[in-house]
Scaffold this motif. Structure first.
Motif, mmCIF file in Angstrom:
data_model
loop_
_atom_site.group_PDB
_atom_site.id
_atom_site.type_symbol
_atom_site.label_atom_id
_atom_site.label_comp_id
_atom_site.label_asym_id
_atom_site.label_seq_id
_atom_site.Cartn_x
_atom_site.Cartn_y
_atom_site.Cartn_z
ATOM 1 N N ASN A 18 39.473 34.156 40.271
ATOM 2 C CA ASN A 18 39.003 35.122 39.266
ATOM 3 C C ASN A 18 40.088 36.090 38.806
ATOM 4 O O ASN A 18 40.243 36.336 37.620
ATOM 5 C CB ASN A 18 37.802 35.934 39.756
ATOM 6 C CG ASN A 18 36.628 35.082 40.152
ATOM 7 O OD1 ASN A 18 36.405 34.014 39.593
ATOM 8 N ND2 ASN A 18 35.862 35.534 41.143
ATOM 9 N N PHE A 23 36.788 34.917 35.429
ATOM 10 C CA PHE A 23 35.756 34.351 36.299
ATOM 11 C C PHE A 23 35.756 32.826 36.253
ATOM 12 O O PHE A 23 35.642 32.223 35.183
ATOM 13 C CB PHE A 23 34.383 34.892 35.896
ATOM 14 C CG PHE A 23 33.271 34.449 36.802
ATOM 15 C CD1 PHE A 23 33.175 34.942 38.090
ATOM 16 C CD2 PHE A 23 32.338 33.535 36.375
ATOM 17 C CE1 PHE A 23 32.158 34.535 38.936
ATOM 18 C CE2 PHE A 23 31.309 33.117 37.208
ATOM 19 C CZ PHE A 23 31.220 33.614 38.493
ATOM 20 N N ASP A 24 35.900 32.203 37.435
ATOM 21 C CA ASP A 24 35.900 30.747 37.602
ATOM 22 C C ASP A 24 37.019 30.053 36.825
ATOM 23 O O ASP A 24 36.967 28.837 36.620
ATOM 24 C CB ASP A 24 34.553 30.145 37.205
ATOM 25 C CG ASP A 24 33.508 30.264 38.306
ATOM 26 O OD1 ASP A 24 33.819 30.845 39.369
ATOM 27 O OD2 ASP A 24 32.370 29.795 38.098
ATOM 28 N N ASP A 139 38.807 27.248 40.066
ATOM 29 C CA ASP A 139 39.735 28.376 40.067
ATOM 30 C C ASP A 139 40.503 28.542 41.371
ATOM 31 O O ASP A 139 41.620 29.076 41.360
ATOM 32 C CB ASP A 139 39.031 29.677 39.682
ATOM 33 C CG ASP A 139 37.839 29.997 40.565
ATOM 34 O OD1 ASP A 139 37.109 29.074 40.954
ATOM 35 O OD2 ASP A 139 37.615 31.185 40.851
ATOM 36 N N ARG A 187 27.342 34.358 45.181
ATOM 37 C CA ARG A 187 26.932 33.801 43.888
ATOM 38 C C ARG A 187 25.450 34.012 43.621
ATOM 39 O O ARG A 187 25.023 34.051 42.466
ATOM 40 C CB ARG A 187 27.281 32.311 43.825
ATOM 41 C CG ARG A 187 28.769 32.059 43.590
ATOM 42 C CD ARG A 187 29.091 30.610 43.283
ATOM 43 N NE ARG A 187 30.474 30.504 42.840
ATOM 44 C CZ ARG A 187 30.877 30.506 41.580
ATOM 45 N NH1 ARG A 187 29.985 30.586 40.612
ATOM 46 N NH2 ARG A 187 32.157 30.417 41.272
ATOM 47 N N ASN A 202 35.250 40.664 28.904
ATOM 48 C CA ASN A 202 36.013 39.873 29.851
ATOM 49 C C ASN A 202 36.985 38.913 29.179
ATOM 50 O O ASN A 202 38.085 38.682 29.690
ATOM 51 C CB ASN A 202 35.074 39.089 30.774
ATOM 52 C CG ASN A 202 34.803 39.833 32.068
ATOM 53 O OD1 ASN A 202 34.423 41.001 32.037
ATOM 54 N ND2 ASN A 202 34.995 39.173 33.195
ATOM 55 N N GLU A 226 36.756 44.307 34.534
ATOM 56 C CA GLU A 226 35.847 43.185 34.282
ATOM 57 C C GLU A 226 34.394 43.639 34.413
ATOM 58 O O GLU A 226 34.104 44.656 35.024
ATOM 59 C CB GLU A 226 36.156 42.013 35.211
ATOM 60 C CG GLU A 226 35.651 42.124 36.611
ATOM 61 C CD GLU A 226 34.214 41.677 36.727
ATOM 62 O OE1 GLU A 226 33.814 40.715 36.055
ATOM 63 O OE2 GLU A 226 33.469 42.321 37.491
ATOM 64 N N HIS A 229 31.014 40.030 37.198
ATOM 65 C CA HIS A 229 30.596 39.676 38.562
ATOM 66 C C HIS A 229 30.738 40.784 39.595
ATOM 67 O O HIS A 229 29.906 40.901 40.488
ATOM 68 C CB HIS A 229 31.359 38.428 39.047
ATOM 69 C CG HIS A 229 32.835 38.599 39.177
ATOM 70 N ND1 HIS A 229 33.458 38.812 40.394
ATOM 71 C CD2 HIS A 229 33.825 38.579 38.250
ATOM 72 C CE1 HIS A 229 34.769 38.908 40.207
ATOM 73 N NE2 HIS A 229 35.013 38.774 38.921
ATOM 74 N N GLN A 230 31.750 41.625 39.509
ATOM 75 C CA GLN A 230 31.985 42.580 40.584
ATOM 76 C C GLN A 230 30.851 43.589 40.730
ATOM 77 O O GLN A 230 30.445 43.915 41.856
ATOM 78 C CB GLN A 230 33.324 43.293 40.372
ATOM 79 C CG GLN A 230 34.518 42.358 40.495
ATOM 80 C CD GLN A 230 35.857 43.061 40.355
ATOM 81 O OE1 GLN A 230 36.877 42.518 40.740
ATOM 82 N NE2 GLN A 230 35.884 44.249 39.789
#
Length: 308
Positions: A18, A23-24, A139, A187, A202, A226, A229-230
């Motif tokens: 990431n 992300f990914d 990733d 996840r 992002n 970002e 996700h975080q």
């Protein structure tokens, strides 16, 4: 295809996925590596020796990720299956967002490459596609295979990756807590839909990060912001956002490493800022955790193999 060697030793690095906004997609190899030694034996059995991480918990049979990936790779090229003796020296922490499962998968595939008569049949491109079938996303596998920093993606033809330019002055430091967090749990808290403005945010930051890595470290702080996700993962790893916030308040480009709970810092001259390898005194108790640091200065190569 026939086997051309009886034994091979593989080194495969830890990775951070990431890198914040990518992300990914974005990932980077880190300066700690697992060492796997594989020997083909004249039987159908699997025996394993495991030292270090997971020595008390990992399986020692066909279900081990290294073995599963190796057998999948042999099947892919039409090579005969054989009995295996595997010795694993695991240095990559497990359940900390440092790509330990991707490393195991890549180690198995690269070990198969070292055993077969035509190693080009398991090229980096093929290895990435096989690894992504195990991992579900490329990733971590990409930098484990190619080394350095990478951008990876998937399409109808499979997984792909290209190395990114990283300026010589760019370093990383990863702060590793005692606590673990399974990737599946990390996840599970992500939403199935995100606001369009967050996705656009992002995209811009990930593009900026690629440019910053290439030689504009002054842009690393905005480039590592970002929104995908975080913030959602904070509820399952309370110490991690505390450490990220502490570091960013000091002007350091800190992000969650992969699915966490480790924290990755990207910057320059990090040892002088208290981020040398070891147990930094200043980190004691942040988020009610104990932290250790791994500092990486030079370019980290991808997985390598040597026939024994």
């Amino acid at each position: 295809m026939r086997l051309a060697a009886d034994a091979v030793r593989v080194l495969v690095p830890a990775t951070a996925g990431n890198l914040g906004p990518g992300f990914d997609a974005l990932g980077m190899a880190l300066g700690v590596a697992d060492e796997i030694e594989v020997r083909a034996v004249a039987s159908s059995s699997v025996t394993m020796e495991i030292e270090g991480e997971g020595a008390d918990t990992l399986p020692r049979d066909e279900s081990h990720l290294v073995v599963r990936a190796l057998r999948e790779a042999l099947d892919h090229v039409g090579a005969s299956q054989v009995g295996l003796h595997v010795r694993a020296i695991n240095r990559i922490p497990h359940g900390r967002g440092l790509g330990s499962s991707a490393a195991a998968v890549v180690a198995g595939i690269v070990a198969a490459r070292g055993l077969i008569a035509e190693p080009e049949a398991l090229s980096a491109e093929v290895a990435l596609d096989l690894a992504t079938r195990f991992e579900g996303h490329p990733d971590n596998a990409a930098p484990a295979i190619y080394g350095g920093a990478t951008v990876a993606w998937t399409d109808e033809s499979g997984a792909h990756a290209v190395p990114l330019e990283v300026a010589d002055e760019i370093e990383t430091a990863v702060l590793i807590p005692r606590s673990v967090l399974p990737t599946k749990q990390a996840r599970s808290v992500l939403p199935s839909l995100v606001p369009h403005k967050d996705a656009a945010f992002n995209v811009g930051r990930a593009a900026l990060l690629v440019n910053a890595l290439a030689g504009r470290p002054e842009d690393l702080m905005p480039a590592t912001e970002e929104r995908l996700h975080q913030q959602y993962r904070a509820e399952v790893m309370a110490a991690t956002p505390a450490m990220v916030a502490h570091l960013r308040e000091q002007g350091l480009a800190a992000v969650v490493s992969g699915a966490g709970p480790s924290v990755l810092v990207i910057g320059t001259d990090l040892a002088s800022l208290g981020l040398g390898t070891g147990t930094p005194d200043w980190a004691a108790g942040i988020g009610d955790e104990t932290w250790r640091c791994v500092h990486t200065i030079e370019h980290v190569p991808g997985a390598t193999s040597v026939r024994l």
